[in-house]
Design a protein around this motif. Structure first.
Motif, PDB file in Angstrom:
ATOM      1  N   GLU A 121      36.731  51.207  45.747  1.00  0.00           N
ATOM      2  CA  GLU A 121      37.296  49.862  45.831  1.00  0.00           C
ATOM      3  C   GLU A 121      37.291  49.321  47.253  1.00  0.00           C
ATOM      4  O   GLU A 121      37.563  48.136  47.478  1.00  0.00           O
ATOM      5  N   PHE A 146      43.408  41.976  35.256  1.00  0.00           N
ATOM      6  CA  PHE A 146      43.206  42.297  36.670  1.00  0.00           C
ATOM      7  C   PHE A 146      44.161  41.471  37.498  1.00  0.00           C
ATOM      8  O   PHE A 146      44.274  40.253  37.326  1.00  0.00           O
ATOM      9  N   SER A 148      45.034  41.048  41.675  1.00  0.00           N
ATOM     10  CA  SER A 148      44.540  41.452  42.986  1.00  0.00           C
ATOM     11  C   SER A 148      45.559  42.306  43.726  1.00  0.00           C
ATOM     12  O   SER A 148      46.709  41.902  43.895  1.00  0.00           O
ATOM     13  N   ASP A 306      39.670  36.753  36.525  1.00  0.00           N
ATOM     14  CA  ASP A 306      40.135  38.103  36.230  1.00  0.00           C
ATOM     15  C   ASP A 306      39.275  38.798  35.183  1.00  0.00           C
ATOM     16  O   ASP A 306      39.237  40.033  35.136  1.00  0.00           O
ATOM     17  N   ALA A 309      36.532  40.229  37.251  1.00  0.00           N
ATOM     18  CA  ALA A 309      37.100  41.307  38.066  1.00  0.00           C
ATOM     19  C   ALA A 309      37.402  42.539  37.222  1.00  0.00           C
ATOM     20  O   ALA A 309      37.238  43.670  37.689  1.00  0.00           O
ATOM     21  N   ALA A 310      37.851  42.338  35.989  1.00  0.00           N
ATOM     22  CA  ALA A 310      38.106  43.487  35.113  1.00  0.00           C
ATOM     23  C   ALA A 310      36.817  44.203  34.745  1.00  0.00           C
ATOM     24  O   ALA A 310      36.804  45.423  34.538  1.00  0.00           O
ATOM     25  N   PRO A 313      35.876  46.048  38.648  1.00  0.00           N
ATOM     26  CA  PRO A 313      37.105  46.130  39.454  1.00  0.00           C
ATOM     27  C   PRO A 313      36.888  46.609  40.882  1.00  0.00           C
ATOM     28  O   PRO A 313      37.507  46.076  41.811  1.00  0.00           O
ATOM     29  N   ASP A 314      36.053  47.608  41.087  1.00  0.00           N
ATOM     30  CA  ASP A 314      35.825  48.091  42.456  1.00  0.00           C
ATOM     31  C   ASP A 314      35.144  47.024  43.307  1.00  0.00           C
ATOM     32  O   ASP A 314      35.511  46.806  44.465  1.00  0.00           O
ATOM     33  N   VAL A 317      37.808  44.169  44.108  1.00  0.00           N
ATOM     34  CA  VAL A 317      38.798  44.535  45.127  1.00  0.00           C
ATOM     35  C   VAL A 317      38.130  44.658  46.488  1.00  0.00           C
ATOM     36  O   VAL A 317      38.660  44.199  47.508  1.00  0.00           O
TER      37      VAL A 317
END
Length: 356
Positions: A121, A146, A148, A306, A309-310, A313-314, A317
């Protein structure tokens, strides 16, 4: 394996250069450099080895001292002899440097693959191939939402009954000492990307507190548009993101009309080439690498929600960290002057700028 990463505006649309080095450890790479670079032109060796003339790095191989035998000894030699304008950080598996060339900040990192594997991440975006983010995979269904873990500033209030969140990471700068990690990512809570254009039109948030780029983006969203891509296309022809646009801070219809007038007669200057800008948009991520001028190249804008981002995820972030701090290993739990963020240091469009 050791990864070398050079974060530099001079490195094309992505603003990054990545090399895979065959050495087992960071110490091993520096020891090899002591042998190979120290016996000739250190600057030329670095250009061949790393693919760029990394600012100040050759100085460590020109000191004429024995090669380090341990990480602690390497740290001491770097502290004493490496030419660094800003900060040097060394641990058992990485060397991280922030410097500047009197024009812009530059950062470079030597990091071992074991540390990358342990902290995906932190490193995923830096090691991502190219500038363009991947889309959400077909059929993806987020198992969990997700949120942040990186500090953001709230651009608009969440609407009643809203879902998700949209994030904006704008990698831009106006002066040498605010050219990396100063523009905290923005969050639009309660909406996802398909709703962002409408939110920008409808918001009554104080636009004078927004960054110049987001204020321009809001003004260039046309009535009735449901996607943000056309507004990004108009941003590519925006004359100057440092100009005072306070007259566009009012109701959207008026702001849009004023912004369109400001676009009229746009003539690129300082080698700016709108044809070198690249814009991509899909349902959950919009992105642009905008060509600003010939010398300083591109700036990267990313807007994602989100759901994206989900799915990544890495990468999400890591990108949020990348926008808010120069050091990917910063955990924001240190004292002032180390890794604590310096507050909402975005620059309103009415603020005077300098440099690039």
């Amino acid at each position: 394996m050791v990864f070398f990463i050079y974060r530099s505006v001079y490195e094309g649309p992505s603003g990054r250069l990545v090399r895979h080095l065959p050495d087992a450890t960071v110490l091993d790479w520096f020891r090899r450099g002591w042998d190979e670079a120290g016996s000739g032109d250190a600057h030329e060796w670095i250009e061949r080895e790393l693919g760029a003339g990394v600012y100040g790095l050759s100085t460590i191989f020109e000191i004429g001292l024995p090669a380090p035998r341990s990480t602690a000894e390497l740290h001491r030699l770097l502290e004493e002899h490496l030419y660094v304008e800003q900060e040097l950080r060394v641990d058992g598996h990485s060397v991280r440097v922030l410097t500047d060339d009197d024009e812009v900040m530059l950062a470079y990192f030597f990091v071992e693959d074991a540390l990358v594997a342990a902290e995906p991440e932190r490193w995923a975006y830096l090691l991502h191939d190219g500038w363009e983010l991947p889309d959400v995979p077909p059929g993806f269904s987020a198992g969990r939402s997700f949120t942040s873990p990186v500090a953001t500033w709230t651009a608009t209030p969440a609407p009643p009954g809203g879902e998700g969140a949209t994030y904006a990471v704008v990698l831009t700068f106006y002066s040498t000492f605010d050219s990396m990690g100063w523009n905290m990512p923005a969050c639009f809570p309660g909406i996802r990307l398909p709703r962002l254009a409408a939110t920008l039109r409808e918001t009554d948030a104080p636009i004078d507190e927004w960054s110049g780029e987001l204020a321009v983006l809001r003004a260039l969203v046309a009535p009735g548009e449901n996607e943000i891509g056309p507004a990004l296309e108009r941003c590519n022809r925006w004359p100057d993101f440092e100009q005072d646009i306070s007259e566009t801070y009012g109701v959207h219809q008026q702001a849009h009309e004023i912004a369109l007038r400001l676009l009229e007669g746009f003539e690129p200057s300082r080698g700016r080439d709108p044809h070198r800008t690249i814009i991509r948009q899909s349902e959950h991520v919009a992105q642009m690498t905008i060509h600003i001028d010939e010398y300083f190249g591109h700036r990267q804008w990313f807007v994602f929600d989100d759901v994206w981002a989900a799915a990544h995820p890495d990468l999400a972030v890591s990108l949020l960290h990348h926008g808010s701090h120069w050091d990917p290993r910063c955990h924001r739990d240190h004292g002032i002057g180390e890794c604590t963020p310096r507050g909402r240091q975005y620059r309103p469009a009415s603020s005077p700028g300098a440099g690039a």
